[in-house]
Motif scaffolding. Sequence first.
Motif, PDB file in Angstrom:
ATOM      1  N   GLN A   8      -8.057   2.288  -0.392  1.00  0.00           N
ATOM      2  CA  GLN A   8      -7.029   1.248  -0.358  1.00  0.00           C
ATOM      3  C   GLN A   8      -6.438   1.094  -1.760  1.00  0.00           C
ATOM      4  O   GLN A   8      -7.163   1.111  -2.741  1.00  0.00           O
ATOM      5  CB  GLN A   8      -7.627  -0.083   0.100  1.00  0.00           C
ATOM      6  CG  GLN A   8      -7.890  -0.150   1.581  1.00  0.00           C
ATOM      7  CD  GLN A   8      -6.621  -0.096   2.403  1.00  0.00           C
ATOM      8  OE1 GLN A   8      -5.587  -0.621   2.005  1.00  0.00           O
ATOM      9  NE2 GLN A   8      -6.689   0.571   3.527  1.00  0.00           N
ATOM     10  N   THR A  47       3.718   4.794   2.431  1.00  0.00           N
ATOM     11  CA  THR A  47       3.713   5.611   3.647  1.00  0.00           C
ATOM     12  C   THR A  47       2.416   6.380   3.775  1.00  0.00           C
ATOM     13  O   THR A  47       1.945   6.609   4.881  1.00  0.00           O
ATOM     14  CB  THR A  47       4.891   6.595   3.674  1.00  0.00           C
ATOM     15  OG1 THR A  47       4.812   7.436   2.536  1.00  0.00           O
ATOM     16  CG2 THR A  47       6.208   5.866   3.725  1.00  0.00           C
ATOM     17  N   SER A  49       1.875   9.416   3.415  1.00  0.00           N
ATOM     18  CA  SER A  49       1.998  10.796   3.867  1.00  0.00           C
ATOM     19  C   SER A  49       2.251  11.707   2.670  1.00  0.00           C
ATOM     20  O   SER A  49       2.742  11.261   1.639  1.00  0.00           O
ATOM     21  CB  SER A  49       3.147  10.923   4.875  1.00  0.00           C
ATOM     22  OG  SER A  49       4.371  10.654   4.249  1.00  0.00           O
ATOM     23  N   GLN A  55       7.719   5.435   7.932  1.00  0.00           N
ATOM     24  CA  GLN A  55       7.584   3.981   7.941  1.00  0.00           C
ATOM     25  C   GLN A  55       6.398   3.562   7.078  1.00  0.00           C
ATOM     26  O   GLN A  55       5.320   4.116   7.200  1.00  0.00           O
ATOM     27  CB  GLN A  55       7.381   3.508   9.386  1.00  0.00           C
ATOM     28  CG  GLN A  55       7.366   2.017   9.565  1.00  0.00           C
ATOM     29  CD  GLN A  55       8.711   1.378   9.363  1.00  0.00           C
ATOM     30  OE1 GLN A  55       9.724   2.044   9.359  1.00  0.00           O
ATOM     31  NE2 GLN A  55       8.725   0.083   9.178  1.00  0.00           N
ATOM     32  N   ARG A  57       3.148   1.697   5.855  1.00  0.00           N
ATOM     33  CA  ARG A  57       2.030   1.139   6.614  1.00  0.00           C
ATOM     34  C   ARG A  57       1.763  -0.285   6.139  1.00  0.00           C
ATOM     35  O   ARG A  57       1.629  -0.552   4.950  1.00  0.00           O
ATOM     36  CB  ARG A  57       0.823   2.033   6.467  1.00  0.00           C
ATOM     37  CG  ARG A  57       1.132   3.395   7.079  1.00  0.00           C
ATOM     38  CD  ARG A  57      -0.006   4.328   7.298  1.00  0.00           C
ATOM     39  NE  ARG A  57      -1.293   3.923   6.861  1.00  0.00           N
ATOM     40  CZ  ARG A  57      -2.131   4.721   6.201  1.00  0.00           C
ATOM     41  NH1 ARG A  57      -1.767   5.933   5.904  1.00  0.00           N
ATOM     42  NH2 ARG A  57      -3.321   4.294   5.852  1.00  0.00           N
ATOM     43  N   LEU A  58       1.687  -1.180   7.097  1.00  0.00           N
ATOM     44  CA  LEU A  58       1.580  -2.608   6.810  1.00  0.00           C
ATOM     45  C   LEU A  58       0.287  -2.959   6.089  1.00  0.00           C
ATOM     46  O   LEU A  58       0.282  -3.805   5.198  1.00  0.00           O
ATOM     47  CB  LEU A  58       1.719  -3.406   8.101  1.00  0.00           C
ATOM     48  CG  LEU A  58       1.952  -4.897   7.953  1.00  0.00           C
ATOM     49  CD1 LEU A  58       3.244  -5.161   7.214  1.00  0.00           C
ATOM     50  CD2 LEU A  58       1.984  -5.567   9.290  1.00  0.00           C
ATOM     51  N   GLU A  59      -0.818  -2.307   6.441  1.00  0.00           N
ATOM     52  CA  GLU A  59      -2.085  -2.641   5.788  1.00  0.00           C
ATOM     53  C   GLU A  59      -2.079  -2.229   4.316  1.00  0.00           C
ATOM     54  O   GLU A  59      -2.658  -2.905   3.468  1.00  0.00           O
ATOM     55  CB  GLU A  59      -3.275  -2.023   6.532  1.00  0.00           C
ATOM     56  CG  GLU A  59      -3.319  -0.516   6.577  1.00  0.00           C
ATOM     57  CD  GLU A  59      -2.516   0.084   7.715  1.00  0.00           C
ATOM     58  OE1 GLU A  59      -2.499   1.325   7.804  1.00  0.00           O
ATOM     59  OE2 GLU A  59      -1.921  -0.667   8.487  1.00  0.00           O
ATOM     60  N   ARG A  60      -1.396  -1.135   3.988  1.00  0.00           N
ATOM     61  CA  ARG A  60      -1.284  -0.726   2.578  1.00  0.00           C
ATOM     62  C   ARG A  60      -0.378  -1.704   1.813  1.00  0.00           C
ATOM     63  O   ARG A  60      -0.660  -2.062   0.675  1.00  0.00           O
ATOM     64  CB  ARG A  60      -0.741   0.687   2.468  1.00  0.00           C
ATOM     65  CG  ARG A  60      -1.716   1.732   2.987  1.00  0.00           C
ATOM     66  CD  ARG A  60      -1.135   3.129   2.892  1.00  0.00           C
ATOM     67  NE  ARG A  60      -1.082   3.601   1.528  1.00  0.00           N
ATOM     68  CZ  ARG A  60      -2.030   4.306   0.925  1.00  0.00           C
ATOM     69  NH1 ARG A  60      -3.113   4.613   1.601  1.00  0.00           N
ATOM     70  NH2 ARG A  60      -1.892   4.709  -0.313  1.00  0.00           N
ATOM     71  N   SER A  69      -2.057  -9.203   6.083  1.00  0.00           N
ATOM     72  CA  SER A  69      -1.124  -8.412   6.897  1.00  0.00           C
ATOM     73  C   SER A  69      -0.505  -9.254   8.015  1.00  0.00           C
ATOM     74  O   SER A  69       0.625  -9.003   8.417  1.00  0.00           O
ATOM     75  CB  SER A  69      -1.821  -7.180   7.470  1.00  0.00           C
ATOM     76  OG  SER A  69      -2.907  -7.560   8.262  1.00  0.00           O
ATOM     77  N   GLU A  73       3.410  -9.533   8.759  1.00  0.00           N
ATOM     78  CA  GLU A  73       3.899  -9.204  10.096  1.00  0.00           C
ATOM     79  C   GLU A  73       4.804 -10.313  10.640  1.00  0.00           C
ATOM     80  O   GLU A  73       5.797 -10.046  11.301  1.00  0.00           O
ATOM     81  CB  GLU A  73       2.718  -8.982  11.031  1.00  0.00           C
ATOM     82  CG  GLU A  73       3.093  -8.387  12.357  1.00  0.00           C
ATOM     83  CD  GLU A  73       1.884  -8.016  13.171  1.00  0.00           C
ATOM     84  OE1 GLU A  73       1.883  -8.324  14.380  1.00  0.00           O
ATOM     85  OE2 GLU A  73       0.949  -7.440  12.604  1.00  0.00           O
TER      86      GLU A  73
END
Length: 128
Positions: A8, A47, A49, A55, A57-60, A69, A73
Amino acid sequence: MTAAPEPQPHQLPIQVRPRPGEPTDSYIRRLAHANHLRPSYLHGLLTGSPNWSGQPRLERLAALAGRPSELLERALADARPSRRQRKPAPNPVSPKKIDKKELYRRIRHDAEREALSMRALEKRHNVS
């Protein structure tokens, strides 16, 4: 062989509150500027990737921003997963294609007899 879990990211030093209804990209841009980072770098980091696209990532984002989060959200407009995609309802009566002369005649008739405004005529006859 199992893949190692992704570490994380650490929380950024300067926290920025998300504005209600704000797009995710706008929030990432404000967060990056506040922490003296390039928005493209932060977006790529979020992302996760290898080609840094897609898109975020919301948790990151929550870990970097130091916010839960669930709060992100609720606040960010496009952070929620889209609900069930609905197909557009079929048009019960498919409009017949009318020729231009008939269309112009109908528009003139409505303009003269009913004294409709230009906007009302456009909407009624589906023209611009």
